[in-house]
Write a protein that holds these residues in place. Structure first.
Motif, PDB file in Angstrom:
ATOM      1  N   ASP A 281       0.811  -1.214   0.000  1.00  0.00           N
ATOM      2  CA  ASP A 281       0.000   0.000   0.000  1.00  0.00           C
ATOM      3  C   ASP A 281       0.849   1.271   0.000  1.00  0.00           C
ATOM      4  N   ILE A 282       2.159   1.132  -0.106  1.00  0.00           N
ATOM      5  CA  ILE A 282       3.063   2.279  -0.078  1.00  0.00           C
ATOM      6  C   ILE A 282       3.820   2.375  -1.403  1.00  0.00           C
ATOM      7  N   CYS A 283       3.732   3.529  -2.043  1.00  0.00           N
ATOM      8  CA  CYS A 283       4.496   3.770  -3.267  1.00  0.00           C
ATOM      9  C   CYS A 283       5.819   4.423  -2.893  1.00  0.00           C
ATOM     10  N   TYR A 284       6.906   3.715  -3.174  1.00  0.00           N
ATOM     11  CA  TYR A 284       8.229   4.266  -2.896  1.00  0.00           C
ATOM     12  C   TYR A 284       9.171   3.883  -4.029  1.00  0.00           C
ATOM     13  N   PRO A 285       9.866   4.861  -4.615  1.00  0.00           N
ATOM     14  CA  PRO A 285       9.817   6.297  -4.310  1.00  0.00           C
ATOM     15  C   PRO A 285       8.555   6.949  -4.876  1.00  0.00           C
ATOM     16  N   ARG A 286       8.198   8.109  -4.341  1.00  0.00           N
ATOM     17  CA  ARG A 286       6.977   8.779  -4.774  1.00  0.00           C
ATOM     18  C   ARG A 286       7.023   9.178  -6.242  1.00  0.00           C
ATOM     19  N   GLU A 287       8.211   9.341  -6.785  1.00  0.00           N
ATOM     20  CA  GLU A 287       8.329   9.723  -8.190  1.00  0.00           C
ATOM     21  C   GLU A 287       7.788   8.653  -9.132  1.00  0.00           C
ATOM     22  N   ASN A 288       7.620   7.444  -8.621  1.00  0.00           N
ATOM     23  CA  ASN A 288       7.091   6.352  -9.440  1.00  0.00           C
ATOM     24  C   ASN A 288       5.591   6.156  -9.275  1.00  0.00           C
ATOM     25  N   ILE A 289       4.898   7.169  -8.769  1.00  0.00           N
ATOM     26  CA  ILE A 289       3.465   7.021  -8.519  1.00  0.00           C
ATOM     27  C   ILE A 289       2.697   6.752  -9.812  1.00  0.00           C
ATOM     28  N   GLY A 290       3.153   7.309 -10.921  1.00  0.00           N
ATOM     29  CA  GLY A 290       2.502   7.034 -12.194  1.00  0.00           C
ATOM     30  C   GLY A 290       2.599   5.572 -12.576  1.00  0.00           C
ATOM     31  N   LEU A 291       3.801   5.002 -12.454  1.00  0.00           N
ATOM     32  CA  LEU A 291       4.006   3.580 -12.723  1.00  0.00           C
ATOM     33  C   LEU A 291       3.188   2.731 -11.761  1.00  0.00           C
ATOM     34  N   PHE A 292       3.243   3.101 -10.483  1.00  0.00           N
ATOM     35  CA  PHE A 292       2.538   2.371  -9.438  1.00  0.00           C
ATOM     36  C   PHE A 292       1.046   2.289  -9.762  1.00  0.00           C
ATOM     37  N   THR A 293       0.468   3.408 -10.128  1.00  0.00           N
ATOM     38  CA  THR A 293      -0.968   3.459 -10.434  1.00  0.00           C
ATOM     39  C   THR A 293      -1.298   2.641 -11.675  1.00  0.00           C
ATOM     40  N   ALA A 294      -0.478   2.767 -12.715  1.00  0.00           N
ATOM     41  CA  ALA A 294      -0.722   2.029 -13.961  1.00  0.00           C
ATOM     42  C   ALA A 294      -0.576   0.530 -13.753  1.00  0.00           C
ATOM     43  N   MET A 295       0.390   0.121 -12.957  1.00  0.00           N
ATOM     44  CA  MET A 295       0.626  -1.307 -12.739  1.00  0.00           C
ATOM     45  C   MET A 295      -0.452  -1.932 -11.864  1.00  0.00           C
ATOM     46  N   LYS A 296      -1.033  -1.152 -10.970  1.00  0.00           N
ATOM     47  CA  LYS A 296      -2.168  -1.651 -10.186  1.00  0.00           C
ATOM     48  C   LYS A 296      -3.320  -2.030 -11.104  1.00  0.00           C
ATOM     49  N   ALA A 297      -3.471  -1.268 -12.194  1.00  0.00           N
ATOM     50  CA  ALA A 297      -4.598  -1.480 -13.102  1.00  0.00           C
ATOM     51  C   ALA A 297      -4.344  -2.544 -14.156  1.00  0.00           C
ATOM     52  N   SER A 298      -3.097  -2.606 -14.675  1.00  0.00           N
ATOM     53  CA  SER A 298      -2.861  -3.498 -15.809  1.00  0.00           C
ATOM     54  C   SER A 298      -1.750  -4.515 -15.601  1.00  0.00           C
ATOM     55  N   GLY A 299      -1.102  -4.469 -14.458  1.00  0.00           N
ATOM     56  CA  GLY A 299      -0.031  -5.412 -14.169  1.00  0.00           C
ATOM     57  C   GLY A 299      -0.182  -5.980 -12.775  1.00  0.00           C
ATOM     58  N   GLY A 300       0.873  -5.900 -11.996  1.00  0.00           N
ATOM     59  CA  GLY A 300       0.807  -6.405 -10.628  1.00  0.00           C
ATOM     60  C   GLY A 300       1.808  -5.707  -9.737  1.00  0.00           C
ATOM     61  N   ILE A 301       1.478  -5.582  -8.456  1.00  0.00           N
ATOM     62  CA  ILE A 301       2.380  -5.074  -7.428  1.00  0.00           C
ATOM     63  C   ILE A 301       2.252  -6.013  -6.244  1.00  0.00           C
TER      64      ILE A 301
END
Length: 231
Positions: free
Chosen positions: A188-208
């Motif tokens: 539930d934590i995006c680190y580093p914050r600069e990757n928030i775009g990747l984090f959000t996109a991967m939640k939708a179309s990939g995996g974290i």
């Protein structure tokens, strides 16, 4: 399913007892594994008498107390229900969505938290990781490799860190493929914050995915700290 629906008095059904088991405070993975080796399931650990727990896991009195106290802590049950509302999945060995590949390592995670979907065991997979202090050339090459792998239907796994990891995830997505980020903190934590775009996109179309409990902050010694009580 919800853990509240599986409670009968003080009893838990096996499928939901894993969440309780993986969130017992001050109990490391080694001792959790010792208990499972003897008692076979978290449900049986939950039911076991203190004397049996102490013998099976070589536990201290404080660790026994921690187990007993955790049974009374209703916050873990509320948290379990809340993660579903947040779109977070929880899995464990033996569950249908737990990656079979992980079962072939000696210290496979006792639980996983994830957004999106986990890598497909039947699809070729490559891991790309590298420096956070990368050169422009290194970034571009990592991105290009990942895009080419994605074009070939190969899953790309990395760590969602800045630098080469981020380039790998970006390249895979640009190639229309699947990519998964393996975190060293809570999912539930995006680190580093600069990757928030990747984090959000991967939640939708990939995996974290992460083996760490929700809210675990990124820290250079997180892994050591969480394993501190294993010896």
């Amino acid at each position: 399913y919800e853990i509240a629906q599986c409670l009968v008095g003080s009893e838990m059904c096996i499928r939901d007892s894993w969440y309780w088991y993986c969130n017992i405070p001050r109990l490391g993975a080694v001792k959790l594994r010792r208990l499972l080796a003897v008692l076979k399931s978290p449900e049986q650990v939950y039911k076991a008498e203190a004397s049996l727990l102490k013998e099976a896991g070589k536990l201290t009195d404080k660790e026994i107390s921690s187990i007993e106290e955790s049974k009374k802590d209703t916050s873990v049950y509320r948290e379990f229900m809340d993660i579903k509302k947040k779109g977070i999945h929880f899995t464990y060995p033996g569950k249908e969505d737990y990656p079979d590949r992980l079962m072939h390592i000696y210290d496979y995670p006792l639980c996983l938290y994830y957004y999106g979907k986990l890598p497909d065991d039947d699809v070729p997979t490559v891991a790309i990781v590298g420096s956070r202090q990368n050169t422009t050339y290194g970034y571009n090459i990592a991105e290009a490799f990942a895009k080419s792998f994605a074009n070939m239907g190969i899953q790309v796994i990395s760590g969602l860190a800045r630098g080469i990891d981020g380039a790998s995830h970006k390249g895979a997505m640009d190639g229309g493929g699947y990519t998964c980020g393996v975190l060293g903190c809570g999912v539930d934590i995006c680190y580093p914050r600069e990757n928030i775009g990747l984090f959000t996109a991967m939640k939708a179309s990939g995996g974290i995915v992460s083996e760490y409990s929700l809210g675990t902050a990124p820290h250079p010694v997180s892994y050591t700290h969480l394993r501190a009580h294993e010896t």
